[in-house]
Design an enzyme around this catalytic site. Structure first.
Site, PDB file in Angstrom:
ATOM      1  N   ASN A  49      60.926  19.863  19.892  1.00  0.00           N
ATOM      2  CA  ASN A  49      60.495  19.029  18.766  1.00  0.00           C
ATOM      3  C   ASN A  49      60.005  19.900  17.612  1.00  0.00           C
ATOM      4  OD1 ASN A  49      58.385  19.565  20.637  1.00  0.00           O
ATOM      5  ND2 ASN A  49      57.145  17.880  19.859  1.00  0.00           N
ATOM      6  N   GLU A  51      57.880  19.403  14.181  1.00  0.00           N
ATOM      7  CA  GLU A  51      57.043  18.478  13.417  1.00  0.00           C
ATOM      8  C   GLU A  51      56.935  18.923  11.963  1.00  0.00           C
ATOM      9  OE1 GLU A  51      53.434  18.069  15.717  1.00  0.00           O
ATOM     10  OE2 GLU A  51      54.508  16.881  17.229  1.00  0.00           O
ATOM     11  N   CYS A  60      62.544  14.886  17.186  1.00  0.00           N
ATOM     12  CA  CYS A  60      62.304  15.080  18.619  1.00  0.00           C
ATOM     13  C   CYS A  60      63.252  16.124  19.209  1.00  0.00           C
ATOM     14  CB  CYS A  60      62.533  13.775  19.372  1.00  0.00           C
ATOM     15  SG  CYS A  60      61.374  12.470  18.985  1.00  0.00           S
ATOM     16  N   GLU A  62      65.136  15.976  21.805  1.00  0.00           N
ATOM     17  CA  GLU A  62      66.450  15.470  22.238  1.00  0.00           C
ATOM     18  C   GLU A  62      67.448  15.490  21.086  1.00  0.00           C
ATOM     19  OE1 GLU A  62      63.465  14.195  22.728  1.00  0.00           O
ATOM     20  OE2 GLU A  62      63.426  12.791  24.425  1.00  0.00           O
ATOM     21  N   CYS A  95      62.345   8.757  23.214  1.00  0.00           N
ATOM     22  CA  CYS A  95      61.844   7.664  22.375  1.00  0.00           C
ATOM     23  C   CYS A  95      63.014   6.767  21.954  1.00  0.00           C
ATOM     24  CB  CYS A  95      61.122   8.216  21.148  1.00  0.00           C
ATOM     25  SG  CYS A  95      62.238   8.804  19.847  1.00  0.00           S
ATOM     26  N   CYS A  98      65.673   8.385  19.716  1.00  0.00           N
ATOM     27  CA  CYS A  98      66.532   9.328  20.449  1.00  0.00           C
ATOM     28  C   CYS A  98      67.499   8.594  21.368  1.00  0.00           C
ATOM     29  CB  CYS A  98      65.681  10.311  21.246  1.00  0.00           C
ATOM     30  SG  CYS A  98      64.850  11.516  20.184  1.00  0.00           S
TER      31      CYS A  98
HETATM   32  N1  THU Z   1      58.742  13.795  21.199  1.00  0.00           N
HETATM   33  C1  THU Z   1      59.917  14.383  21.563  1.00  0.00           C
HETATM   34  O1  THU Z   1      60.276  15.461  21.080  1.00  0.00           O
HETATM   35  N2  THU Z   1      60.672  13.750  22.482  1.00  0.00           N
HETATM   36  C2  THU Z   1      60.308  12.615  23.145  1.00  0.00           C
HETATM   37  O2  THU Z   1      61.036  12.133  23.984  1.00  0.00           O
HETATM   38  C3  THU Z   1      59.021  11.995  22.856  1.00  0.00           C
HETATM   39  C4  THU Z   1      58.313  12.511  21.670  1.00  0.00           C
HETATM   40  C5  THU Z   1      57.876  14.513  20.262  1.00  0.00           C
HETATM   41  C6  THU Z   1      57.751  13.943  18.880  1.00  0.00           C
HETATM   42  C7  THU Z   1      56.423  14.503  18.453  1.00  0.00           C
HETATM   43  O3  THU Z   1      56.598  15.813  17.935  1.00  0.00           O
HETATM   44  C8  THU Z   1      55.621  14.606  19.732  1.00  0.00           C
HETATM   45  O4  THU Z   1      56.566  14.548  20.784  1.00  0.00           O
HETATM   46  C9  THU Z   1      54.591  13.526  19.912  1.00  0.00           C
HETATM   47  O5  THU Z   1      55.139  12.280  19.750  1.00  0.00           O
END
Ligand code: THU
Length: 155
Positions: A49, A51, A60, A62, A95, A98
């Site tokens: 991920n 940010e 994310c 994925e 999520c 994704c």
């Molecule tokens: N996140 C992912 O990278 N993948 C997921 O399946 C769930 C959430 C990340 C997004 C964000 O940077 C952090 O997790 C918290 O939500």
């Protein structure tokens, strides 16, 4: 019901996802996530991920993994794994956003692996279980067939 996926394949993908999480850029959530996607030719693409100070621009793990593969010219996949460093109450699953992106490229029976950190178990769901009745490429071409679990109202 899909047949059980290969355990060694699942372990290898989850390990790739675990290592990928080490490259997460997650200074706001402090929730590093890694993903790994296995191509039809046996190559693994990983993602973490990423940010942003403008939180909504976060992407994310994925989607990073899938987009790396797609932008490398690969569109056929066998399996996906997702791993999060901090899942004290269980597992991380993709999520909603994704799931929609994965549904664009994965077959409905393609397994998505995740790790239950509570007991160490490897779990998996098919793409169809993660996003039933998906709006997928067929639907966008007006080729949607009713989902098997659709409810129908009497005439
Ligand atoms: N996140 C992912 O990278 N993948 C997921 O399946 C769930 C959430 C990340 C997004 C964000 O940077 C952090 O997790 C918290 O939500």
């Amino acid at each position: 019901m899909a047949s059980a996926p290969d355990l060694q394949q699942a372990k290898k993908l989850l390990e790739s996802a675990r290592l990928a999480a080490k490259h997460a850029y997650a200074p706001y959530s402090h929730f590093p996530v890694g993903a790994a996607i296995l191509t039809d030719k046996g190559h693994i693409y990983t993602g973490a991920n990423v940010e942003n100070a403008s939180y909504g621009l976060t992407i994310c793990a994925e989607r990073v993994a899938v987009f790396k593969a797609i932008s490398d010219g690969v569109q056929r996949f066998q399996a996906v794994a997702v791993w999060a460093e901090k899942t004290p109450n269980g597992s991380v699953t993709p999520c909603g956003a994704c799931r929609q992106v994965l549904a664009e490229f994965l077959g409905s029976e393609t397994p998505v692996f995740f790790h239950d950190q509570a007991n160490g178990a490897i779990r998996w769901l098919t793409m169809d279980q993660l996003l039933p009745a998906a709006f997928a490429p067929d639907s966008a071409q007006g080729d949607s067939s009713p989902h098997r679990d659709n409810n129908s109202l009497p005439d």
